[in-house]
Design a protein around this motif. Structure first.
Motif, short mmCIF file in Angstrom:
data_model
loop_
_atom_site.label_atom_id
_atom_site.label_comp_id
_atom_site.label_asym_id
_atom_site.label_seq_id
_atom_site.Cartn_x
_atom_site.Cartn_y
_atom_site.Cartn_z
N SER A 317 -63.16 62.79 -12.95
CA SER A 317 -63.70 63.91 -12.18
C SER A 317 -65.03 63.56 -11.52
O SER A 317 -65.39 64.16 -10.51
CB SER A 317 -63.87 65.13 -13.08
N ALA A 337 -51.34 63.74 -19.79
CA ALA A 337 -51.76 65.14 -19.78
C ALA A 337 -53.27 65.24 -19.63
O ALA A 337 -53.78 66.14 -18.92
CB ALA A 337 -51.31 65.83 -21.06
N ALA A 338 -54.02 64.33 -20.27
CA ALA A 338 -55.48 64.35 -20.14
C ALA A 338 -55.90 64.03 -18.70
O ALA A 338 -56.84 64.62 -18.18
CB ALA A 338 -56.10 63.35 -21.11
N ARG A 341 -55.38 67.01 -16.41
CA ARG A 341 -56.36 68.09 -16.55
C ARG A 341 -57.60 67.88 -15.69
O ARG A 341 -58.39 68.80 -15.51
CB ARG A 341 -56.77 68.23 -18.02
N GLN A 342 -57.78 66.68 -15.16
CA GLN A 342 -58.93 66.45 -14.28
C GLN A 342 -58.70 67.14 -12.94
O GLN A 342 -57.61 67.07 -12.37
CB GLN A 342 -59.15 64.95 -14.07
#
Length: 537
Positions: A317, A337-338, A341-342
């Motif tokens: 990010s 998945a991580a 999420r950004q």
């Protein structure tokens, strides 16, 4: 009266019982000397004692959970110390995202947990700029830990006693019983911490046990002291390397060979970061200095795909540019998945997306094999694995052919999956091998030629890169696309190398294809720039 017999004995006017009437006495408690009275009184006192003990234990547990933790600075780290009940003592040092160290540091019913948090950038920079400060920080770290543990002990005792007093007052509504509970809480908490202090074993630091990623660290990196020395030399170069990249951009901008058009789309291709925190610094610098429009990551951003590693992807990010990612064989579903999420990330898995005007299709690696045996040096692919990768490439080829928009770039992690993509799009990007290569896929009659570009390791192969006498250099490529989304040029950037702080750039300009029959291959014109290496021996 009313036919009811009154059991109360009749009395005369003087209040005396008339003769002949039995005299009755009111009921009273049995005296303690009576056999039944002593048993009942003892039982009652036992019940009260058990109740005080239970309330005390609950109060101590609540107090430890609520107040048994403190924050402290240990060198450049901000750490959190906490205690918790246990049966065999010990200390756990959590080092996100790498895992944990388990130390048999003490006995008793108290466990100490040390959670190392983020580095404070200002303090790190100060330590790097002033070697004397680094020495002082090393010497003061023990004192900082000792001070933190002392504050933790006092806070834990106070919190446990206070919580027990409050709970006892609410339960018993009796100050004497509450005082007994508070005193017992003080005895239990102080005794547990005292037992831990009395049984401390400083030598336990020499024999840690590992959990998480650190389980494999000794097998991967070999001699810890040698690796530490190599990595220290390597880390010392980072500041100079970043400065060299900045100077490199100025040199590249003045090249007469190729000048990007105003409408040029710049893509940064990275791959195989393998948890190397140094990679993000270089990526951010290149992204800013080269005016990157979109970053493409062809997988293996982590090493073991575990939950603690998810914090590593948070740096995505900070790039503030679109980030297109596919999963590598070292990345789990939790890793993907991580990344998803950004806020600026797009995860492709047999899907397509359009970013910065480019239509990109990608598919994750079908394997999840993060153990060392799957490293590129472990040998060739078995036939079942090769078939699995080819099937993956065929799935992506089907997706590309059914795409409503022509696909400009296809992404696979292992180049072994790229074969079926020949003729489906002009360019395929891959990684996995940690070895930068550029090839043309076997042409399909009547279809456009497809170029396969395999990236090196942008993370220098992570811990594995330190196994060699010289760490694996960090590799990335800047791709330039014109307004028709055709690849016009690319810059291969290589950063690092033990003993020399050096940045190399090799620019390749693809000459526009002349009016030749379909299938002609453009001739690349390479230009190499190597800033003067700075010895650091």
């Amino acid at each position: 009266m009313d036919g009811q017999q009154n059991d109360e004995p009749r009395r005369d006017r003087d209040g005396k019982t008339p003769p002949g009437r039995p005299r009755r006495f009111p009921l009273t408690r049995r005296s303690a000397s009576h056999p039944d009275g002593g048993w009942r009184l003892g039982l009652r006192r036992f019940a009260v004692a058990v109740a005080i003990l239970v309330v005390t234990l609950v109060g101590v547990l609540a107090g430890v959970v609520a107040g048994g933790n403190v924050g402290t600075d240990i060198g450049p780290f901000h750490a959190r110390l906490s205690v918790s009940p246990t049966t065999d003592g010990g200390t756990t040092v959590n080092i996100p995202p790498l895992g944990s160290l388990l130390l048999d540091s003490h006995g008793g019913p108290t466990q100490l947990t040390v959670e190392l948090g983020a580095l404070e950038q200002s303090r790190v920079e100060a330590l790097i700029d002033d070697p004397a400060s680094l020495n002082r920080a090393t010497q003061s770290a023990v004192d900082e830990v000792r001070e933190g543990v002392m504050r933790l002990g006092l806070r834990t005792v106070g919190s446990a006693v206070l919580a027990t007093l409050v709970l006892a007052l609410l339960v018993f509504r009796d100050t004497r019983r509450a005082a007994w509970a508070g005193g017992l809480a003080l005895l239990i908490t102080a005794g547990s911490l005292g037992t831990a202090a009395a049984t401390i074993r400083p030598q336990s630091i020499e024999e840690p046990r590992y959990e998480g990623l650190l389980v494999n660290a000794p097998a991967i990196v070999g001699d810890v002291r040698k690796i530490a020395d190599d990595y220290t030399r390597y880390a010392e170069q980072l500041q100079r390397l970043i400065g060299n990249v900045t100077q490199l951009y100025t040199t590249v901008s003045a090249l007469p060979v190729y000048e990007p058009d105003p409408g040029t789309t710049r893509v940064l291709h990275i791959s195989d970061l393998h948890l190397n925190p140094s990679a993000w610094q270089i990526i951010r610098t290149v992204t800013e200095q080269f005016g990157i429009d979109v970053v493409i990551d062809t997988g293996d951003i982590t090493d073991w795909g575990s939950e603690p590693e998810a914090s590593y992807v948070g740096s995505i990010s900070l790039l503030e540019k679109p980030y297109v990612y596919i999963r590598g064989n070292h990345d789990s579903g939790r890793t993907a998945a991580a990344v998803a999420r950004q806020p600026n990330a797009v995860v492709l898995d047999n899907t397509t997306t359009t970013v910065a005007g480019l239509t990109i299709a990608g598919i994750g690696d079908p394997r999840f094999t993060p153990d060392k045996s799957t490293s590129p040096a472990s040998g060739g692919l078995s036939q079942p694995t090769a078939d699995e990768l080819i099937t993956t490439g065929e799935k992506l080829a089907t997706t590309i052919r059914s795409s409503p928009r022509p696909v400009d770039i296809a992404l696979v992690h292992d180049p072994a999956a790229a074969g079926p993509l020949s003729g489906t799009c002009p360019l395929v990007l891959a990684g996995h091998t940690h070895d930068r290569q550029i090839n043309t896929l076997p042409e399909v009659p009547g279809q456009q030629p497809t170029t396969l570009m395999v990236q090196g390791s942008t993370g220098g192969a992570g811990l594995r890169g330190l196994e060699q006498e010289e760490p694996t250099p960090l590799a990335m490529t800047v791709l330039y696309f014109d307004q028709e989304k055709r690849l016009q040029a690319y810059d291969d950037i290589t950063v690092g190398g033990t003993g020399q702080a050096q940045v190399n750039l090799e620019r390749t300009v693809i000459a526009p294809p002349p009016t030749t029959p379909l299938g002609a291959t453009p001739t690349p014109t390479p230009t190499t720039i190597s800033p003067t290496p700075t010895p650091t021996r």
